[in-house]
Design a protein around this motif. Structure first.
Motif, mmCIF file in Angstrom:
data_model
loop_
_atom_site.group_PDB
_atom_site.id
_atom_site.type_symbol
_atom_site.label_atom_id
_atom_site.label_comp_id
_atom_site.label_asym_id
_atom_site.label_seq_id
_atom_site.Cartn_x
_atom_site.Cartn_y
_atom_site.Cartn_z
ATOM 1 N N ASP A 1 35.566 23.203 -30.705
ATOM 2 C CA ASP A 1 36.409 23.957 -29.773
ATOM 3 C C ASP A 1 35.612 24.635 -28.656
ATOM 4 O O ASP A 1 36.128 25.476 -27.943
ATOM 5 N N HIS A 2 34.327 24.319 -28.571
ATOM 6 C CA HIS A 2 33.535 24.938 -27.504
ATOM 7 C C HIS A 2 32.352 24.052 -27.115
ATOM 8 O O HIS A 2 32.045 23.086 -27.798
ATOM 9 N N ARG B 1 27.989 29.983 -24.934
ATOM 10 C CA ARG B 1 29.166 29.348 -25.525
ATOM 11 C C ARG B 1 30.298 29.377 -24.500
ATOM 12 O O ARG B 1 30.643 30.419 -23.967
ATOM 13 N N ARG C 1 34.245 28.175 -23.660
ATOM 14 C CA ARG C 1 35.523 27.627 -24.130
ATOM 15 C C ARG C 1 36.482 27.543 -22.947
ATOM 16 O O ARG C 1 36.474 28.391 -22.066
ATOM 17 N N LEU D 1 38.203 21.645 -21.732
ATOM 18 C CA LEU D 1 36.798 21.623 -22.152
ATOM 19 C C LEU D 1 36.071 20.311 -21.798
ATOM 20 O O LEU D 1 34.928 20.333 -21.345
#
Ligand SMILES: Nc1ncnc2c1ncn2[C@@H]1O[C@H](COP(=O)(O)OP(=O)(O)OP(=O)(O)O)[C@@H](O)[C@H]1O
Length: 296
Positions: free
Chosen positions: A247-248, A226, A228, A232
């Motif tokens: 958001d990731h 993952r 972030r 991005l």
């Protein structure tokens, strides 16, 4: 020969279909975990295997025949269903002697099974005073009286302390190593992960998975990294790998160090770089989430 074979096994109680067209086989020489959330139909299936309940449709056979047609049932299949459902006034030895006598099994087996489960020292104590762990051992001793090829355990570690759990796990593995069929139910994946070789997973009475533990682990080990970053979209474009979530970024096929190196070279800042590996418990929850009877 296959030890236990269910074919389109179905059980209805009024409006409730507890077991719904279940077909599976349980093989000897391994521990087969029977998994499913509470109310999935595990106990009902086990009761039908043991002839304690009759199927509404379909069938289940033990070594090729229905339980009630076995000539010496306890020599073929032993079961631990509810360890506390015993006559508390008797001693452990007398309890086992009564079962041996009523099933025409030699009394000499009583000492052997008490020894096997580690209860020899307390054999003359009243079983009403037994702890849950001791009661479980006694229930297992009773299941072993006929030296059966097949053993059924319904939620055997429920409520046990870590020592008791470890003992049961080790004991089940030993029984399977002797070539016996061990079929054990649980609603917890974590319990099965270290015990079972094969898994039969049910939900709402239906078959969800019938797989070896190694396949299950392989299938569920889709790990990802993952990522972030405040930039991005640029990171995603640079890596050209992974899926963009709100958001990731979820990246598969690249190690965290590779991702960190590539983004550092491009001068892109990272807020998070986490290696995520779903646990077996998570994979199991995912598999059974649609079949929970009650959700909290
Ligand atoms: N004798 C019965 N009469 C009516 N309904 C029953 C009976 N036995 C079981 N059921 C219902 O059948 C379904 C399956 O129950 P079962 O006890 O077999 O599930 P389980 O997977 O063993 O659950 P648990 O892990 O809670 O023991 C449940 O909805 C239960 O309420």
């Amino acid at each position: 020969m296959t030890s236990i074979k269910a074919t389109d096994l179905t059980k209805r109680y009024g409006q409730t279909t507890a077991v719904d067209g279940l077909s599976f086989t349980v093989e000897p020489g391994q521990v087969t975990g029977f998994l499913g959330p509470n109310g999935a139909g595990k106990s009902t299936t086990m009761r039908m295997i043991l002839g304690l309940d009759h199927p509404s449709a379909g069938s289940v056979v033990v070594d090729g025949v229905p339980y009630h047609r076995l000539r010496h049932p306890l020599r073929k299949i032993g079961a631990l269903l509810d360890a506390k459902a015993v006559h508390g006034g008797r001693s452990a030895r007398n309890h086992l002697l009564a079962i041996a006598q009523s099933n025409r099994l030699p009394a000499s087996r009583v000492g052997q099974v008490l020894e096997a489960v580690g209860l020899s020292q307390v054999a003359s104590r009243r079983i009403g005073g037994f702890s849950l762990g001791m009661s479980q051992r006694l229930g297992i001793a009773a299941a072993l009286l006929g030296d059966p090829e097949i053993l059924l355990f319904d939620e055997p570690v429920n409520g046990l302390d870590p020592d008791g759990i470890l003992w049961i796990r080790t004991f089940m593995r030993k029984l399977a190593a002797e070539g016996r069929t061990v079929f054990v139910s649980s609603h917890l994946m974590s319990e099965m992960a270290q015990t079972a070789d094969h898994l039969i997973v049910i939900g709402k009475g239906r078959l969800i998975a019938d797989t070896s533990m190694s396949e299950f682990i392989g299938r569920s080990s889709q790990s990802f990294v993952r990522v972030r970053s405040p930039r991005l979209a640029e990171v995603a474009q640079l890596l050209n790998a992974g899926e963009l979530h709100h958001d990731h970024l979820r990246v598969t096929g690249l190690e965290p160090l590779e991702i960190g190196t590539i983004t550092a070279r491009a001068g892109l800042p990272l807020e998070e770089l986490t290696y995520v590996q779903p646990t077996l418990e998570a994979a199991y929850m995912e598999l059974t989430k649609d079949s929970l009877e009650y959700t909290s």
